[in-house]
Design a protein around this motif. Sequence first.
Motif, PDB file in Angstrom:
ATOM      1  N   LEU A   1      42.896  13.947  -3.637  1.00  0.00           N
ATOM      2  CA  LEU A   1      42.126  14.865  -4.487  1.00  0.00           C
ATOM      3  C   LEU A   1      41.184  14.097  -5.406  1.00  0.00           C
ATOM      4  CD1 LEU A   1      44.821  17.534  -5.349  1.00  0.00           C
ATOM      5  CD2 LEU A   1      42.677  17.943  -4.134  1.00  0.00           C
ATOM      6  N   PHE A   2      41.649  12.984  -5.975  1.00  0.00           N
ATOM      7  CA  PHE A   2      40.769  12.163  -6.811  1.00  0.00           C
ATOM      8  C   PHE A   2      39.634  11.545  -6.009  1.00  0.00           C
ATOM      9  CE2 PHE A   2      43.997  12.236 -10.193  1.00  0.00           C
ATOM     10  CZ  PHE A   2      43.155  12.441 -11.272  1.00  0.00           C
ATOM     11  N   HIS A   3      39.893  11.201  -4.762  1.00  0.00           N
ATOM     12  CA  HIS A   3      38.836  10.674  -3.906  1.00  0.00           C
ATOM     13  C   HIS A   3      37.779  11.748  -3.639  1.00  0.00           C
ATOM     14  CE1 HIS A   3      37.151   9.080  -0.010  1.00  0.00           C
ATOM     15  NE2 HIS A   3      36.956   8.087  -0.845  1.00  0.00           N
ATOM     16  N   GLN A   4      38.229  12.980  -3.406  1.00  0.00           N
ATOM     17  CA  GLN A   4      37.275  14.077  -3.236  1.00  0.00           C
ATOM     18  C   GLN A   4      36.468  14.293  -4.512  1.00  0.00           C
ATOM     19  OE1 GLN A   4      38.909  17.689  -1.664  1.00  0.00           O
ATOM     20  NE2 GLN A   4      39.787  16.671   0.108  1.00  0.00           N
ATOM     21  N   LEU A   5      37.134  14.177  -5.661  1.00  0.00           N
ATOM     22  CA  LEU A   5      36.438  14.296  -6.944  1.00  0.00           C
ATOM     23  C   LEU A   5      35.385  13.211  -7.089  1.00  0.00           C
ATOM     24  CD1 LEU A   5      36.222  15.379  -9.928  1.00  0.00           C
ATOM     25  CD2 LEU A   5      37.968  13.677 -10.459  1.00  0.00           C
ATOM     26  N   LEU A   6      35.738  11.983  -6.741  1.00  0.00           N
ATOM     27  CA  LEU A   6      34.803  10.869  -6.824  1.00  0.00           C
ATOM     28  C   LEU A   6      33.593  11.110  -5.928  1.00  0.00           C
ATOM     29  CD1 LEU A   6      34.193   7.984  -7.848  1.00  0.00           C
ATOM     30  CD2 LEU A   6      35.462   7.158  -5.858  1.00  0.00           C
ATOM     31  N   ARG A   7      33.842  11.564  -4.710  1.00  0.00           N
ATOM     32  CA  ARG A   7      32.720  11.835  -3.801  1.00  0.00           C
ATOM     33  C   ARG A   7      31.829  12.947  -4.328  1.00  0.00           C
ATOM     34  NH1 ARG A   7      35.813  12.067   1.797  1.00  0.00           N
ATOM     35  NH2 ARG A   7      35.799  14.201   1.099  1.00  0.00           N
TER      36      ARG A   7
ATOM     37  N   ILE B   1      31.157   2.055  -5.143  1.00  0.00           N
ATOM     38  CA  ILE B   1      32.013   3.045  -5.805  1.00  0.00           C
ATOM     39  C   ILE B   1      32.794   3.832  -4.761  1.00  0.00           C
ATOM     40  CG2 ILE B   1      31.997   5.171  -7.164  1.00  0.00           C
ATOM     41  CD1 ILE B   1      29.574   3.968  -8.686  1.00  0.00           C
ATOM     42  N   LEU B   2      32.107   4.306  -3.734  1.00  0.00           N
ATOM     43  CA  LEU B   2      32.772   5.083  -2.692  1.00  0.00           C
ATOM     44  C   LEU B   2      33.753   4.230  -1.893  1.00  0.00           C
ATOM     45  CD1 LEU B   2      29.815   7.280  -1.446  1.00  0.00           C
ATOM     46  CD2 LEU B   2      31.770   7.972  -2.836  1.00  0.00           C
ATOM     47  N   ARG B   3      33.414   2.979  -1.650  1.00  0.00           N
ATOM     48  CA  ARG B   3      34.320   2.096  -0.918  1.00  0.00           C
ATOM     49  C   ARG B   3      35.574   1.789  -1.721  1.00  0.00           C
ATOM     50  NH1 ARG B   3      29.494  -1.581   1.402  1.00  0.00           N
ATOM     51  NH2 ARG B   3      29.073  -0.317   3.244  1.00  0.00           N
ATOM     52  N   LEU B   4      35.441   1.646  -3.029  1.00  0.00           N
ATOM     53  CA  LEU B   4      36.621   1.439  -3.868  1.00  0.00           C
ATOM     54  C   LEU B   4      37.538   2.667  -3.822  1.00  0.00           C
ATOM     55  CD1 LEU B   4      35.071  -0.346  -6.972  1.00  0.00           C
ATOM     56  CD2 LEU B   4      36.798  -1.280  -5.423  1.00  0.00           C
ATOM     57  N   GLY B   5      36.966   3.843  -3.859  1.00  0.00           N
ATOM     58  CA  GLY B   5      37.760   5.066  -3.749  1.00  0.00           C
ATOM     59  C   GLY B   5      38.462   5.165  -2.416  1.00  0.00           C
ATOM     60  N   THR B   6      37.756   4.833  -1.351  1.00  0.00           N
ATOM     61  CA  THR B   6      38.358   4.858  -0.020  1.00  0.00           C
ATOM     62  C   THR B   6      39.467   3.817   0.088  1.00  0.00           C
ATOM     63  OG1 THR B   6      36.263   5.613   0.911  1.00  0.00           O
ATOM     64  CG2 THR B   6      37.858   4.681   2.441  1.00  0.00           C
ATOM     65  N   ALA B   7      39.263   2.635  -0.490  1.00  0.00           N
ATOM     66  CA  ALA B   7      40.297   1.599  -0.480  1.00  0.00           C
ATOM     67  C   ALA B   7      41.553   2.063  -1.210  1.00  0.00           C
ATOM     68  CB  ALA B   7      39.759   0.320  -1.107  1.00  0.00           C
TER      69      ALA B   7
ATOM     70  N   VAL C   1      42.615   5.151  -1.440  1.00  0.00           N
ATOM     71  CA  VAL C   1      43.273   6.110  -0.558  1.00  0.00           C
ATOM     72  C   VAL C   1      44.025   5.382   0.553  1.00  0.00           C
ATOM     73  CG1 VAL C   1      42.880   7.962   1.128  1.00  0.00           C
ATOM     74  CG2 VAL C   1      41.680   7.995  -1.060  1.00  0.00           C
ATOM     75  N   VAL C   2      43.393   4.396   1.167  1.00  0.00           N
ATOM     76  CA  VAL C   2      44.034   3.659   2.260  1.00  0.00           C
ATOM     77  C   VAL C   2      45.259   2.891   1.745  1.00  0.00           C
ATOM     78  CG1 VAL C   2      43.711   1.767   3.906  1.00  0.00           C
ATOM     79  CG2 VAL C   2      41.966   3.532   3.674  1.00  0.00           C
ATOM     80  N   ALA C   3      45.146   2.264   0.584  1.00  0.00           N
ATOM     81  CA  ALA C   3      46.289   1.537   0.023  1.00  0.00           C
ATOM     82  C   ALA C   3      47.457   2.479  -0.250  1.00  0.00           C
ATOM     83  CB  ALA C   3      45.872   0.822  -1.259  1.00  0.00           C
ATOM     84  N   THR C   4      47.163   3.644  -0.771  1.00  0.00           N
ATOM     85  CA  THR C   4      48.222   4.627  -1.030  1.00  0.00           C
ATOM     86  C   THR C   4      48.840   5.121   0.261  1.00  0.00           C
ATOM     87  OG1 THR C   4      47.048   5.318  -3.024  1.00  0.00           O
ATOM     88  CG2 THR C   4      48.743   6.800  -2.190  1.00  0.00           C
ATOM     89  N   ASN C   5      48.013   5.361   1.269  1.00  0.00           N
ATOM     90  CA  ASN C   5      48.542   5.833   2.555  1.00  0.00           C
ATOM     91  C   ASN C   5      49.398   4.782   3.241  1.00  0.00           C
ATOM     92  OD1 ASN C   5      47.342   8.307   2.276  1.00  0.00           O
ATOM     93  ND2 ASN C   5      45.530   7.769   3.451  1.00  0.00           N
ATOM     94  N   VAL C   6      48.982   3.522   3.197  1.00  0.00           N
ATOM     95  CA  VAL C   6      49.782   2.449   3.792  1.00  0.00           C
ATOM     96  C   VAL C   6      51.119   2.337   3.062  1.00  0.00           C
ATOM     97  CG1 VAL C   6      49.903  -0.063   4.119  1.00  0.00           C
ATOM     98  CG2 VAL C   6      47.824   1.177   4.742  1.00  0.00           C
TER      99      VAL C   6
END
Length: 126
Positions: free
Chosen positions: A71-77, A94-100, A102-107
Motif C-alpha cells: 500500500l505504501f508503494h502504491q502511495l509512493l507511485r 525514488i520508484l526503484r527504492l520503493g520497489t526494492a 517491496v521486494v525485500a519485504t516479500n523475500v
Amino acid sequence: MQISRANRPAWRQRLVDAETGFRIGLRTDSTLFMYLFVGIGVLFSGFVFRLSVIEWTILVLTLGLTLSVELFHQLLRLIVHEFRHHIGQNLNQILRLGTAAVVATNVSAIIVLLILFGSRIVEAIG
C-alpha cells in the motif's frame, strides 16, 4: 440517508477512510488483489498445519507487513505521478527504492513462511 463527516466520531471516520484506501488500492493495481488471494491461501494452510499461537502471530504480522508495504508503494507511485514536475531528476531512483522495499519485504515473508510451514512438514514426515 448519508451522514456528514462532521457528525461521525473520529474513530468511525478513520475506519471509513481505511476501507476507502483498501478499495482504491484494489482498484489501482491488481498486485494488492494478488496479495489478498495468496494471503487467504496462506491462512487456510495455517489451519491445515494447525499452527500454534506464536506461529499464527508471526504469520499475521508477516501478511500485514507485506500488505502495508505494498500500500505504501502504491502511495509512493501516486505521489510521484501527481507531483512529477516538482520532484525532479531522481524520480526513477525514488520508484526503484520503493520497489526494492517491496521486494525485500516479500523475500522476508517467503522465508518466514518457509520456516513456519517447512518445520511443520518436517514434523509430519519425521
